[in-house]
Design an enzyme around this catalytic site. Structure first.
Site, PDB file in Angstrom:
ATOM      1  N   HIS A 108      -1.978  -6.735  12.531  1.00  0.00           N
ATOM      2  CA  HIS A 108      -1.066  -5.956  11.696  1.00  0.00           C
ATOM      3  C   HIS A 108       0.348  -6.080  12.256  1.00  0.00           C
ATOM      4  O   HIS A 108       0.633  -5.620  13.365  1.00  0.00           O
ATOM      5  CB  HIS A 108      -1.509  -4.493  11.694  1.00  0.00           C
ATOM      6  CG  HIS A 108      -0.840  -3.656  10.650  1.00  0.00           C
ATOM      7  ND1 HIS A 108       0.250  -4.086   9.929  1.00  0.00           N
ATOM      8  CD2 HIS A 108      -1.107  -2.401  10.187  1.00  0.00           C
ATOM      9  CE1 HIS A 108       0.626  -3.150   9.083  1.00  0.00           C
ATOM     10  NE2 HIS A 108      -0.181  -2.115   9.234  1.00  0.00           N
ATOM     11  N   PHE A 161       2.625   4.282   6.788  1.00  0.00           N
ATOM     12  CA  PHE A 161       2.524   5.683   7.172  1.00  0.00           C
ATOM     13  C   PHE A 161       3.593   6.486   6.427  1.00  0.00           C
ATOM     14  O   PHE A 161       4.708   6.020   6.199  1.00  0.00           O
ATOM     15  CB  PHE A 161       2.751   5.848   8.673  1.00  0.00           C
ATOM     16  CG  PHE A 161       1.578   5.442   9.544  1.00  0.00           C
ATOM     17  CD1 PHE A 161       0.357   5.117   9.001  1.00  0.00           C
ATOM     18  CD2 PHE A 161       1.718   5.408  10.921  1.00  0.00           C
ATOM     19  CE1 PHE A 161      -0.716   4.752   9.803  1.00  0.00           C
ATOM     20  CE2 PHE A 161       0.659   5.046  11.743  1.00  0.00           C
ATOM     21  CZ  PHE A 161      -0.558   4.717  11.174  1.00  0.00           C
ATOM     22  N   LYS A 196      -4.429 -10.211   7.479  1.00  0.00           N
ATOM     23  CA  LYS A 196      -4.411  -9.475   8.747  1.00  0.00           C
ATOM     24  C   LYS A 196      -5.669  -9.744   9.564  1.00  0.00           C
ATOM     25  O   LYS A 196      -5.707  -9.421  10.758  1.00  0.00           O
ATOM     26  CB  LYS A 196      -4.277  -7.976   8.497  1.00  0.00           C
ATOM     27  CG  LYS A 196      -2.894  -7.530   8.008  1.00  0.00           C
ATOM     28  CD  LYS A 196      -2.830  -6.015   7.908  1.00  0.00           C
ATOM     29  CE  LYS A 196      -1.463  -5.530   7.424  1.00  0.00           C
ATOM     30  NZ  LYS A 196      -1.260  -5.795   5.987  1.00  0.00           N
ATOM     31  N   GLU A 207      -7.825   1.217  -0.654  1.00  0.00           N
ATOM     32  CA  GLU A 207      -7.212   0.110  -1.387  1.00  0.00           C
ATOM     33  C   GLU A 207      -8.200  -0.515  -2.366  1.00  0.00           C
ATOM     34  O   GLU A 207      -7.833  -0.868  -3.490  1.00  0.00           O
ATOM     35  CB  GLU A 207      -6.684  -0.952  -0.417  1.00  0.00           C
ATOM     36  CG  GLU A 207      -5.889  -2.042  -1.122  1.00  0.00           C
ATOM     37  CD  GLU A 207      -5.168  -2.978  -0.172  1.00  0.00           C
ATOM     38  OE1 GLU A 207      -4.328  -3.771  -0.636  1.00  0.00           O
ATOM     39  OE2 GLU A 207      -5.445  -2.919   1.063  1.00  0.00           O
ATOM     40  N   CYS A 236       5.041   0.424   7.535  1.00  0.00           N
ATOM     41  CA  CYS A 236       4.450  -0.896   7.323  1.00  0.00           C
ATOM     42  C   CYS A 236       4.700  -1.462   5.927  1.00  0.00           C
ATOM     43  O   CYS A 236       4.275  -2.572   5.625  1.00  0.00           O
ATOM     44  CB  CYS A 236       2.954  -0.846   7.613  1.00  0.00           C
ATOM     45  SG  CYS A 236       2.606  -0.275   9.281  1.00  0.00           S
ATOM     46  N   HIS A 278      -3.244  -5.219   1.487  1.00  0.00           N
ATOM     47  CA  HIS A 278      -2.725  -4.636   2.735  1.00  0.00           C
ATOM     48  C   HIS A 278      -3.810  -4.719   3.803  1.00  0.00           C
ATOM     49  O   HIS A 278      -3.525  -5.082   4.938  1.00  0.00           O
ATOM     50  CB  HIS A 278      -2.302  -3.189   2.487  1.00  0.00           C
ATOM     51  CG  HIS A 278      -1.622  -2.549   3.648  1.00  0.00           C
ATOM     52  ND1 HIS A 278      -0.450  -3.040   4.186  1.00  0.00           N
ATOM     53  CD2 HIS A 278      -1.937  -1.442   4.386  1.00  0.00           C
ATOM     54  CE1 HIS A 278      -0.080  -2.276   5.199  1.00  0.00           C
ATOM     55  NE2 HIS A 278      -0.971  -1.303   5.343  1.00  0.00           N
TER      56      HIS A 278
END
Length: 425
Positions: free
Chosen positions: A350, A409, A345, A324, A173, A313
C-alpha cells in the site's frame, strides 16, 4: 468565450483529456515498463525491513524501493533540500516528462496537481531528533519547507518551470487519485492545456510502523512475506506498508494531437464522495465507494455495463476488501460478475498517498496493452468477496473502459474512469 445578451458567460465545450506520459517509482520497478513487467509477473516487492531494527515490532516487513538513487534525477543540493517523498515524486515526474517527450510547453498553460497523505515525515522525525539532542539552534532552516505536504507540487513546478495551476491534495490514501481527477477538471475547464498529476509517499519509519501496528491494520505474516499482501483472499490479515511515486502527464486532446505524441488512454470521468462514517473504517455497505463510482460513471457518460475492469483499492484488510466488493455489486448489479477486478497492492503493498496515481497508471497500461494485471496471492475464496479477481496470472482481455478506485482514512473516496485509445467504435 461567448456572452449572451443577458450577460451570462457561455462555458466552452468540455475538453477531452488524454494520458501521454507515465512515470513510476515503485517497489516492483522503476519506470512504467519495469513496473508493468513486475505487475504481470506478480513479482512481490515485499521485503524484510532493513532501514531500522524492526525485530520488536509485530510486523517486520514492508514494500520499499531499495534501489532508488535520488542523485540519478537531482543535483546534490536539491537532494539535501528535499524529503524522500519529494525526491521520489520529482523523480517520477521527470520520468513522466521524458516519456511524454515534452520539450518547452507554454509555462502559463501547464500546471501541477500532486497528492500525499502524510508528506515529509522523515524530515519531521529527523529534525525532532536534532532538537532533542542538539538544541533549537541546530534545527535546519529547511525543516519546514522540506516537511510540508505541498512541497512536491512546488518543487515539481520549479524543476520544469510550470507557472499554471498548482495545487496539492491531502486526503490520506485517496490523495493522488483526487490529484489526478482535479488535474483532469483543470484541463476540461480550460485553465490549462497540460498537467503533471500524481503523488508520492515515503513513511517507512519506526514511528509509522508503530502507529499502524497499534491500529492492527498491518499484516503480521512475517513467515511468508511474498504472500503477506493478499487482497480479497479469505486469509488476508492487513495491508503491507509501501513507498513510491506515480505521475501522469495529462493533456487536452487537441494539445496532444498537435504535438503528435502517442496516447496511452483517455481519462473520461471522475467521482468523489465521503463515507461520513468512521475515522478509519469504511462504511460496511460501501456507501461512499458506491457514490464515487456512480459519479465517475455519470461524469464519463458510461453505463455500468461499459466497464470491463476495475483496479480496486483492495488493501488486503478484512473490512476494506469486503466493503469494496459490496460497493461494486451495488453499482454494477449482475454485471459485477461479468467484469474483472484486481488489486495491484498484492505486489506493491500500500503506497498510501501515492497509491491512487500508481494504480491509475496500472489501469491506463491495462487498457493500452489490453492485458489485466492479476491479484497475486489469491488462494482462498471468501464468501464476502465473490467476484472475479483475476487471480495470480495476467489475463488478455478486450476492455473499452475501466475504473480505478482510491479510498482513504477519514472516509475520502475517489474513482477515476478511463477509456481505451483510440476509442472503440
Amino acid at each position: 468565450m461567448k456572452v449572451d445578451p443577458k450577460g451570462v458567460v457561455a462555458r466552452p465545450p468540455t475538453r477531452r483529456v488524454v494520458i501521454t506520459g507515465l512515470g513510476v517509482i515503485s517497489p516492483v520497478g522503476t519506470g512504467h515498463r519495469s513496473f508493468w513487467d513486475g505487475l504481470l509477473a506478480a513479482r512481490s516487492g515485499v521485503r524484510p525491513i532493513s532501514r531500522f531494527d524492526a525485530s520488536n515490532y509485530p510486523t517486520r516487513f514492508a514494500a520499499d524501493v531499495p534501489d532508488f538513487d535520488p542523485a540519478a534525477y537531482l543535483d546534490r543540493k536539491d537532494v539535501r533540500h528535499m524529503d524522500r517523498y519529494t525526491q521520489l515524486g520529482v523523480a517520477a515526474a521527470q520520468l513522466a516528462w521524458d516519456d511524454a517527450e515534452l520539450r518547452s510547453p507554454d509555462p502559463w498553460r501547464s500546471g501541477v496537481s500532486m497528492g500525499t497523505g502524510i508528506g515529509g515525515m522523515e524530515t519531521l522525525v529527523d529534525q525532532l531528533h536534532v532538537l532533542e539532542s542538539r538544541g533549537p539552534g541546530r534545527v535546519s532552516p529547511f525543516f519546514i519547507p522540506m516537511m510540508i505536504g505541498n512541497m512536491l507540487a512546488g518543487q515539481t513546478a520549479i524543476r520544469f518551470g510550470l507557472m499554471g495551476p498548482n495545487a496539492s491534495v491531502t486526503t490520506a490514501c485517496a490523495s493522488s487519485g483526487h490529484a489526478v481527477g482535479d488535474a483532469m477538471r483543470t484541463i476540461q475547464h480550460g485553465d490549462a492545456d497540460l498537467m503533471l498529476a500524481g503523488g508520492a509517499e515515503a513513511v517507512l519509519l519506526p514511528i509509522a510502523l508503530a502507529g499502524f501496528s497499534s491500529m492492527r491494520a498491518l499484516s503480521t505474516n512475517n513467515d511468508d512475506l511474498a504472500h503477506a499482501s493478499r487482497p480479497f483472499d479469505a486469509q488476508r490479515d492487513g495491508f503491507v506498508m509501501g513507498e513510491g511515486a506515480g505521475v501522469l502527464v495529462l493533456e487536452a486532446l487537441d494539445h496532444a494531437q498537435a504535438r503528435g505524441v502517442p496516447i496511452y488512454a483517455e481519462l473520461v470521468g471522475y467521482g468523489r464522495s465521503a463515507d461520513a462514517y468512521h475515522m478509519v473504517e469504511p462504511h460496511p455497505d460501501g456507501d461512499g465507494a458506491v457514490a464515487a463510482m456512480r459519479a465517475a460513471l455519470q461524469d464519463a457518460h458510461l453505463a455500468p455495463e461499459a466497464i470491463g475492469y476495475i483496479n480496486a483499492h483492495g488493501t488486503s484488510t478484512p473490512l476494506g476488501d469486503a466493503a469494496e466488493t459490496a460497493a461494486i455489486k451495488r453499482v454494477f448489479a449482475a454485471h459485477a460478475y461479468q467484469l474483472a477486478v484486481s488489486s495491484t497492492k498484492s505486489v506493491t503493498g500500500h503506497l498510501f498517498g501515492a497509491a491512487g496515481a500508481v494504480e491509475a497508471i496500472a489501469t491506463a497500461l491495462a487498457l493500452h496493452h489490453q492485458v489485466l494485471p492479476p491479484t497475486a496471492n489469491w488462494e482462498h475464496a471468501d464468501p464476502a468477496c465473490d467476484l472475479d479477481y483475476v487471480p495470480n496470472v495476467p489475463r488478455p482481455a478486450h476492455v473499452a473502459a475501466a475504473l480505478s478506485n482510491a479510498f482513504g482514512f477519514g472516509g475520502h473516496n475517489a474513482s477515476l474512469a478511463f477509456g481505451v485509445w483510440p476509442p472503440t467504435p
